[in-house]
Design an enzyme around this catalytic site. Structure first.
Site, PDB file in Angstrom:
ATOM      1  N   HIS A   1      63.023   7.876  80.211  1.00 19.73           N
ATOM      2  CA  HIS A   1      62.718   6.693  81.022  1.00 19.73           C
ATOM      3  C   HIS A   1      64.029   6.093  81.514  1.00 19.73           C
ATOM      4  CE1 HIS A   1      59.066   7.187  78.544  1.00 19.73           C
ATOM      5  NE2 HIS A   1      58.494   6.899  79.698  1.00 19.73           N
TER       6      HIS A   1
ATOM      7  N   GLN B   1      57.388  15.933  74.031  1.00 13.43           N
ATOM      8  CA  GLN B   1      57.748  15.995  75.446  1.00 13.43           C
ATOM      9  C   GLN B   1      59.255  15.840  75.604  1.00 13.43           C
ATOM     10  OE1 GLN B   1      55.332  12.776  77.166  1.00 13.43           O
ATOM     11  NE2 GLN B   1      54.157  14.307  78.256  1.00 13.43           N
TER      12      GLN B   1
ATOM     13  N   ASP C   1      60.692  13.728  77.179  1.00 12.71           N
ATOM     14  CA  ASP C   1      60.339  12.453  77.799  1.00 12.71           C
ATOM     15  C   ASP C   1      61.602  11.629  78.062  1.00 12.71           C
ATOM     16  OD1 ASP C   1      58.441  10.789  78.770  1.00 12.71           O
ATOM     17  OD2 ASP C   1      57.732  10.055  76.847  1.00 12.71           O
TER      18      ASP C   1
ATOM     19  N   CYS D   1      56.885   5.443  76.320  1.00 11.26           N
ATOM     20  CA  CYS D   1      57.401   4.395  77.210  1.00 11.26           C
ATOM     21  C   CYS D   1      57.382   2.973  76.630  1.00 11.26           C
ATOM     22  CB  CYS D   1      56.690   4.454  78.569  1.00 11.26           C
ATOM     23  SG  CYS D   1      54.977   4.924  78.538  1.00 11.26           S
TER      24      CYS D   1
ATOM     25  N   LYS E   1      54.500   8.084  92.868  1.00 11.57           N
ATOM     26  CA  LYS E   1      55.100   9.125  92.037  1.00 11.57           C
ATOM     27  C   LYS E   1      55.306  10.403  92.843  1.00 11.57           C
ATOM     28  CE  LYS E   1      50.574  10.710  90.355  1.00 11.57           C
ATOM     29  NZ  LYS E   1      49.768  11.123  89.205  1.00 11.57           N
TER      30      LYS E   1
ATOM     31  N   ARG F   1      47.619  12.756  70.648  1.00  7.63           N
ATOM     32  CA  ARG F   1      46.524  12.290  71.489  1.00  7.63           C
ATOM     33  C   ARG F   1      45.227  12.898  70.989  1.00  7.63           C
ATOM     34  NH1 ARG F   1      49.422  12.640  77.532  1.00  7.63           N
ATOM     35  NH2 ARG F   1      51.111  11.177  77.001  1.00  7.63           N
TER      36      ARG F   1
ATOM     37  N   HIS G   1      59.559   7.017  84.988  1.00  5.34           N
ATOM     38  CA  HIS G   1      59.139   7.983  83.971  1.00  5.34           C
ATOM     39  C   HIS G   1      59.542   9.368  84.467  1.00  5.34           C
ATOM     40  CE1 HIS G   1      56.184   5.107  82.067  1.00  5.34           C
ATOM     41  NE2 HIS G   1      56.309   4.564  83.267  1.00  5.34           N
TER      42      HIS G   1
END
Length: 800
Positions: free
Chosen positions: A505, A501, A503, A454, A626, A483, A672
């Site tokens: 945005h 991911q 992922d 992000c 969320k 991570r 997200h």
């Protein structure tokens, strides 16, 4: 018949864009098509169709009965234990007697205090009905018994003014009251397992004479308790005595007694236990109060709430044990941890044990090893090595999402793997997440591998000026993330250090949030339908005092998410009260409105929704509300994978802005969005969901070509090459093994399709198709290739 219309119709059907309501129209069109091709249906046709329908029905019923009998037989194989034969002749722990005495004194004083301040109160039920009660005396259990014995028997915990409340705890003032049962309410199941953990704590004190530490419920069901056993290791030999001790406690049906106590008295009561005393000193403010619970001989500091009595726990089993460290630190005392599971009925425990056995068979680590899909190595812990066949699954999964990006307006981007720590300081991650980042120093500056995408996407948004016309802007990124998870938490593909991911945005205006979220939910529905997942939607709302932004902004954001959920779920936001026509009910996902909405559906007052969504109060991140999505796999286990998260913080921190229609500068809202979550974790979940029997489109071993005789080797290679050229994962078995062994090997390796070629197939240019479900057919080679390619490209469940 309009051929073009039919083509469009079938295309929409394949892509899942038609709804169930279109089924009748589909039947009409297909009927017209058949009539146009072969003429009207005759009486003989009708009779034959009727006979075939009857035969199919009888076959289905026979198959269903066989499955039911097989399941029943498996249940009988679950071993029942006679705990009366287990000797529990160990002496009572020395600290029991002293704590009982002090607890009884304080309990008697509390009871007298409650009785002295009692006064009449009114309790309002979810249907609006009001009951008379007495404050500090009347309990939810007593009111449930006054309504119906079945309600009292099934209720695990109460909700008083929206707060979870013990069934045996007296009400304190005028209030609303709900009753939650084990079957329908996750909160009730969590309370049940928390109460069960206390029975395990009792058993550990009783059998091991230990000093307890903590005993929480677990997210996916069950619980554990850990304790200092003075160096004694727990083993499987202890399971039976522990279960027998729990049975002893539950059979006695002791109530869970809730005592409100001062910090000073709590430490005095529990002073023999260093671990509990430290928790009380750290968690309870000086001069403050806490709660202590007693069930039989166990006395334990705990917030609660709990079930009415130990007799609610009808079935219990110890599942495993391990060691742990006090406060999770390796330099602290080593403790013994015991895990357990419990249910309100023996039947539910038997079902659970069957699922547990099934889960062990389906463990993705074992399947990955057997099918040669992936491996791990201690020289790179938490980082998966994907072999060629595992890489096929990985790439197919990513490409599946990538194709949808093109259709749904996402632009894929590529961002750096490593950033200067200054980026993470701007985003706020450095303050809270530094220890979880892999770091290095370059030319005197600290850099870190990215754990999320992000902040990088925020930098891309701010790279140029933006107009309201540019929004929504949808960035998607399959970048590699790292991570630094603790080594003790790493577990196959489900908990790794290196992952990717799906992922994305979305930067949008506030008025676009609802549309974007609804679109995101439709995207999730499409993907999870292909995976054959059921899923649950939860709206997580603000935690007062732990949020950025004003209440007005949060009200608007939460309202927009609720509207998007209602739209997606096809829920009418406001309905007439099912009992009282003079009132209305606004659906907000709470248990009370959920119950009323379901009642209205049952009464035929509103149509049944596509699905329901649930309120998850005070669980939002501090930067925005969320929607959490939990998928349920074939073993009824729940996994948190997808998420839709609003973020007001990062646009603020990175000073993102766009020019609005009125020429003012406005902050965008950031959404997200992930559907797979981690691709690695999703592959692990799917592997266990399918039990290693991958659907054809995702399978790393789609087709095995088996020649009956060496004379057919050349034709078999041609078949394999033709399939491979069309993008299908095909192999050919040219070994000296017998034909029967080749077929058996293909089945054992979980090939979806085996194409057998013999002399006849070579002469006719055909293949003998054998599916994994034992179905057989002969097809022309070109038609077989075209069919299999279509099955793969449409993500069909055929050949699975």
């Amino acid at each position: 018949i309009n051929a073009e219309y039919m083509g469009l119709y079938i295309s929409e059907l394949r892509e899942g864009r038609l709804k169930w309501a279109d089924g009748k129209r589909m039947k009409e069109i297909l009927s017209d098509l058949v009539t146009a091709l072969i003429g009207p249906e005759t009486e003989a046709d009708k009779a034959a169709a009727k006979q075939k329908k009857l035969a199919n029905k009888q076959s289905a019923e026979k198959e269903k009965k066989a499955e039911k009998n097989a399941a029943a037989e498996k249940k009988t194989q679950v071993k029942k234990v006679d705990y009366s034969k287990v000797a529990l002749n160990m002496p009572e722990p020395p600290f029991w007697a002293d704590r009982f005495k002090l607890f009884e004194e304080l309990w008697a004083k509390q009871e007298a205090d409650y009785a002295a301040k009692s006064s009449p109160i009114t309790v309002t039920l979810p249907d609006g009905k009001q009951l008379a009660a007495k404050s500090w005396v009347t309990t939810p259990q007593q009111l449930a018994e006054s309504i119906a014995k079945s309600l009292a028997a099934n209720s695990i915990v109460a909700k008083v003014d929206g707060q979870l409340w013990d069934m045996g705890r007296p009400l304190e003032a005028n209030c609303s009251l709900e009753f939650l049962d084990f079957k329908d309410y996750e909160e009730a199941r969590t309370v049940f397992w928390h109460s069960s953990a206390h029975t395990l704590g009792y058993a550990m004190e009783r059998v091991l004479s230990c000093r307890l530490n903590i005993g929480p419920p677990l997210e996916n069901g069950g619980f554990f308790y850990e304790a200092d056993t003075d160096g004694r290791s727990v083993s499987e030999a202890d399971y039976l005595p522990l279960e027998a001790a729990v049975k002893e406690l539950t059979k006695a049906n002791h109530p869970y007694q809730r005592l409100v106590i001062s910090k000073e008295n709590a430490i005095k009561l529990i002073g023999y236990n260093h671990y509990k005393a430290v928790i009380l000193r750290d968690k309870v403010p000086e001069g403050g109060f806490c709660t202590i619970y007693r069930c039989g001989n166990l006395i334990d500091p705990c917030k609660g709430p709990h079930v009415l009595s130990t007799g609610k726990i009808k079935a219990f089993a110890v599942t495993k044990n391990s060691s742990s460290y006090w406060q999770g630190k390796a330099d602290q005392a080593q403790l013994q941890r015991v895990y357990g599971i419990a249910f309100p009925t023996e039947e539910e425990l038997a079902d659970y044990k069957l699922l547990l056995a099934q889960a062990e068979e389906r463990d993705h680590r074992n399947i990955g090893r057997k099918q040669h899909l992936w491996m791990f190595d201690e020289l790179s812990p938490g980082s998966c090595f994907f072999f060629p066949h595992g890489t096929r699954i990985y790439n197919t999964l990513v490409e599946f999402i990538r194709k949808q990006y093109r259709r749904r307006g996402f632009d894929e981007v590529i961002t750096p793997n490593m950033y200067n720590s200054q980026l993470w300081r701007i985003s706020g991650h450095w303050e809270h997440y530094e220890e979880n980042m892999f770091q290095t120093t370059v030319e005197g500056e600290v850099f870190a591998l990215k754990p999320m995408n992000c902040p990088g996407h925020c930098k891309m948004f701010s790279h140029t000026s933006r107009s309201y016309r540019d929004l929504p802007l949808r960035y998607a990124d399959f970048g590699v993330l790292h991570r630094n998870e603790l080594s003790g938490t790493l577990s196959g593909l489900t908990r790794v250090r290196r992952f990717q991911q799906d992922d994305a945005h979305i930067f949008c205006r506030l008025d676009q949030v609802e549309t974007e979220v609804t679109s995101g939910l439709e995207f999730i529905q499409y993907v999870y339908d292909v995976f054959d997942f059921k899923f649950e939607l939860n709206l997580s709302t603000r935690k007062p005092g732990k949020m950025i932004g004003t209440d007005e902004v949060w009200d608007d954001a939460e309202g927009r998410l609720a509207n998007a959920l209602n739209t997606f779920c096809q829920i009418t936001p406001e309905i007439t009260h099912p009992i009282d026509d003079s009132k209305t009910v606004r659906f907000d996902g709470s248990p009370a409105t959920l119950k009323l909405y379901r009642k209205a559906v049952d009464m035929g007052k509103v149509p049944a929704p596509r699905q329901y969504w649930f309120l998850n109060p005070e669980d939002a991140a501090f930067y925005g509300p969320k929607i959490d999505i939990k998928v349920e796999d074939s073993m009824r286990r729940k996994h948190q994978c997808a998420t839709l998260q609003l973020d007001f913080q990062l646009p603020e921190r990175f000073e993102l802005a766009y020019v609005a229609a009125d020429q003012t500068m406005q902050r965008p809202v950031m959404v997200h969005r992930a559907i797979l979550g981690s691709a690695e974790r999703m592959i692990g979940v799917l592997c266990e969901h399918f039990g290693g029997k991958w659907p054809f489109w995702l399978s790393p071993r789609q087709v095995m070509v088996v020649p009956i005789h060496p004379d057919m080797f050349e034709y078999a290679k041609q078949v394999k090459d033709k399939l491979w050229a069309e993008g299908l994962f095909s192999e050919v078995d040219l070994t000296d093994d017998s034909f029967e062994k080749k077929v058996a090997k293909a089945q054992s390796a979980q090939f979806n399709v085996t194409l057998v070629v013999g002399k006849e197939e070579v002469s006719k240019g055909t293949v003998n198709v054998r599916l994994r479900n034992r179905q057989k057919m002969e097809m022309e080679l070109d038609k077989a290739v075209a069919w299999l390619k279509e099955v793969a490209e449409t993500y069909s469940k055929e050949c699975s």
